[in-house]
Design a protein around this motif. Structure first.
Motif, PDB file in Angstrom:
ATOM      1  N   TYR A   9       0.862  -1.179   0.000  1.00 36.29           N
ATOM      2  CA  TYR A   9       0.000   0.000   0.000  1.00 36.29           C
ATOM      3  C   TYR A   9       0.900   1.230   0.000  1.00 36.29           C
ATOM      4  O   TYR A   9       1.728   1.395   0.898  1.00 36.29           O
ATOM      5  CB  TYR A   9      -0.905  -0.022   1.239  1.00 36.29           C
ATOM      6  N   GLU A  48      -7.225  -8.916   4.528  1.00 41.05           N
ATOM      7  CA  GLU A  48      -8.442  -8.881   3.721  1.00 41.05           C
ATOM      8  C   GLU A  48      -8.633  -7.551   3.004  1.00 41.05           C
ATOM      9  O   GLU A  48      -9.613  -7.365   2.308  1.00 41.05           O
ATOM     10  CB  GLU A  48      -9.656  -9.127   4.623  1.00 41.05           C
ATOM     11  N   ASP A  56      -9.013  -4.759   4.697  1.00 40.61           N
ATOM     12  CA  ASP A  56      -9.786  -3.876   5.564  1.00 40.61           C
ATOM     13  C   ASP A  56      -8.940  -2.756   6.170  1.00 40.61           C
ATOM     14  O   ASP A  56      -9.469  -1.831   6.769  1.00 40.61           O
ATOM     15  CB  ASP A  56     -10.492  -4.655   6.684  1.00 40.61           C
ATOM     16  N   LEU A  86      -7.687  -0.584   4.481  1.00 43.80           N
ATOM     17  CA  LEU A  86      -7.994   0.573   3.653  1.00 43.80           C
ATOM     18  C   LEU A  86      -9.298   1.241   4.071  1.00 43.80           C
ATOM     19  O   LEU A  86      -9.623   2.327   3.610  1.00 43.80           O
ATOM     20  CB  LEU A  86      -8.095   0.149   2.184  1.00 43.80           C
ATOM     21  N   ASN A  87     -10.049   0.580   4.930  1.00 46.30           N
ATOM     22  CA  ASN A  87     -11.295   1.165   5.421  1.00 46.30           C
ATOM     23  C   ASN A  87     -10.974   2.208   6.475  1.00 46.30           C
ATOM     24  O   ASN A  87     -10.521   1.881   7.562  1.00 46.30           O
ATOM     25  CB  ASN A  87     -12.188   0.063   6.004  1.00 46.30           C
ATOM     26  N   ARG A  88     -11.222   3.469   6.182  1.00 46.39           N
ATOM     27  CA  ARG A  88     -10.838   4.542   7.089  1.00 46.39           C
ATOM     28  C   ARG A  88     -12.007   5.016   7.957  1.00 46.39           C
ATOM     29  O   ARG A  88     -11.992   6.123   8.456  1.00 46.39           O
ATOM     30  CB  ARG A  88     -10.301   5.745   6.298  1.00 46.39           C
ATOM     31  N   LYS A  89     -13.036   4.218   8.118  1.00 45.24           N
ATOM     32  CA  LYS A  89     -14.203   4.663   8.877  1.00 45.24           C
ATOM     33  C   LYS A  89     -14.010   4.428  10.369  1.00 45.24           C
ATOM     34  O   LYS A  89     -13.795   3.313  10.816  1.00 45.24           O
ATOM     35  CB  LYS A  89     -15.460   3.949   8.374  1.00 45.24           C
ATOM     36  N   TYR A  90     -14.100   5.500  11.129  1.00 40.70           N
ATOM     37  CA  TYR A  90     -13.925   5.451  12.574  1.00 40.70           C
ATOM     38  C   TYR A  90     -15.235   5.802  13.266  1.00 40.70           C
ATOM     39  O   TYR A  90     -16.117   6.429  12.685  1.00 40.70           O
ATOM     40  CB  TYR A  90     -12.893   6.482  13.036  1.00 40.70           C
ATOM     41  N   PRO A  98      -7.943  10.799   7.432  1.00 44.37           N
ATOM     42  CA  PRO A  98      -9.256  10.150   7.310  1.00 44.37           C
ATOM     43  C   PRO A  98     -10.354  11.178   7.094  1.00 44.37           C
ATOM     44  O   PRO A  98     -10.192  12.362   7.399  1.00 44.37           O
ATOM     45  CB  PRO A  98      -9.426   9.459   8.667  1.00 44.37           C
ATOM     46  N   GLU A  99     -11.441  10.699   6.556  1.00 46.42           N
ATOM     47  CA  GLU A  99     -12.584  11.600   6.351  1.00 46.42           C
ATOM     48  C   GLU A  99     -13.130  12.034   7.704  1.00 46.42           C
ATOM     49  O   GLU A  99     -13.463  11.206   8.548  1.00 46.42           O
ATOM     50  CB  GLU A  99     -13.666  10.876   5.551  1.00 46.42           C
ATOM     51  N   ARG A 142     -11.376   2.356  15.409  1.00 48.18           N
ATOM     52  CA  ARG A 142     -11.878   1.442  14.382  1.00 48.18           C
ATOM     53  C   ARG A 142     -11.201   0.091  14.557  1.00 48.18           C
ATOM     54  O   ARG A 142     -10.161  -0.015  15.216  1.00 48.18           O
ATOM     55  CB  ARG A 142     -11.617   1.983  12.979  1.00 48.18           C
ATOM     56  N   VAL A 170      -9.454  -3.363  12.805  1.00 45.52           N
ATOM     57  CA  VAL A 170      -8.824  -3.956  11.627  1.00 45.52           C
ATOM     58  C   VAL A 170      -8.888  -5.465  11.847  1.00 45.52           C
ATOM     59  O   VAL A 170      -8.023  -6.060  12.478  1.00 45.52           O
ATOM     60  CB  VAL A 170      -7.361  -3.482  11.475  1.00 45.52           C
TER      61      VAL A 170
END
Length: 262
Positions: A5, A95, A97, A99-103, A188-189, A208, A210
């Motif tokens: 990444y 997996e 995951d 890359l998932n930046r949702k907190y 992150p957003e 979050r 992982v």
């Protein structure tokens, strides 16, 4: 799956699946093409030996670095940071995951009250004083400030802080100013609610999971001002379980010191 990444550089934000024999370099023949003048045509390659993954320097001019150390050959482990030319990558097996930046918001605390509490605790808490001297002392002794900031990441790593970014906040928008060290380097957003808390000088702690790493990530956003400008430190830590209040206080204290320095 095994991935690289890209956290900083011309390919920032891109993810590359790796397999035995994957190559990286300037030439278009490579699996991962890096159009960077500091990268050799065939800079390095990867190979899988009995399920252990290795990176090999292919006699490149500028070398390759893993976790800030130069290697010719290096077995890679989860989360290893790879520098090639001006580009930074993270070695990751899972997996996707990460890359998932949702907190979710874990807490928001008034910065001045936290600061007052931390300063009182620092008078007799050895851990806090250790953080203070490990960060402040090199700064006071190092005449070359650029060299100090370049080396600061090594100090921060020792506090198990993985995310370490610096940003500026203006009109409830945040822009990245500097990457010091990070598991991934994109801000992150941030929801309008979080931005509102930061504008009002609240320290925001996000969390979050992982799953593929069996870890939780805690991201502390520490706001501060210099003159009329507003800035933010992003300080994160991965943990196998919930962080204690003391763990979070140590991250808060790191943010407090960094705000003083910057």
């Amino acid at each position: 799956m095994i991935y690289l990444y890209c956290t900083a550089g011309i390919l920032e934000g891109n993810v590359y699946p790796l397999k035995n024999g994957s190559t990286m370099g300037r030439s278009v023949k490579n699996s991962i093409i890096l159009k960077d003048s500091f990268v050799s045509k065939e800079h390095c390659y990867f190979y899988d030996h009995q399920k252990d993954f290795y990176i090999v320097d292919n006699n490149s001019h500028n070398g390759l670095f893993v976790n800030s150390i130069r290697f010719r050959l290096k077995r890679l482990y989860q989360g290893d940071r790879i520098k090639i030319g001006k580009n930074y990558f993270v070695f990751y097996e899972g997996e996707g995951d990460i890359l998932n930046r949702k907190y979710k918001v874990l807490s928001s605390k008034d910065k001045e009250k936290v600061k007052e509490t931390l300063m009182k605790k620092a008078e007799y808490k050895e851990g806090y004083l250790q953080i203070f001297y490990r960060i402040i002392s090199p700064y006071l002794q190092e005449l070359d400030r650029k060299k100090f900031w370049d080396n600061l990441k090594n100090i921060i790593y020792k506090f198990n802080i993985e995310n370490f970014l610096f940003g500026e906040m203006e009109n409830k928008k945040v822009k990245k100013l500097d990457i010091l060290t990070s598991y991934y380097d994109k801000i992150p957003e941030l929801t309008p609610e979080i931005l509102e808390l930061l504008v009002n000088e609240k320290i925001v702690t996000l969390e979050r999971s992982v799953k593929s790493l069996d870890l939780r990530e805690y991201l502390v956003i520490y706001p501060f001002k210099r003159g009329k400008k507003s800035y933010i430190w992003f300080l994160g830590r991965f943990a196998a379980e919930e962080l204690t209040e003391e763990d979070l206080n140590q991250i808060y204290f790191t943010g407090l010191i960094l705000s003083f320095l910057k």
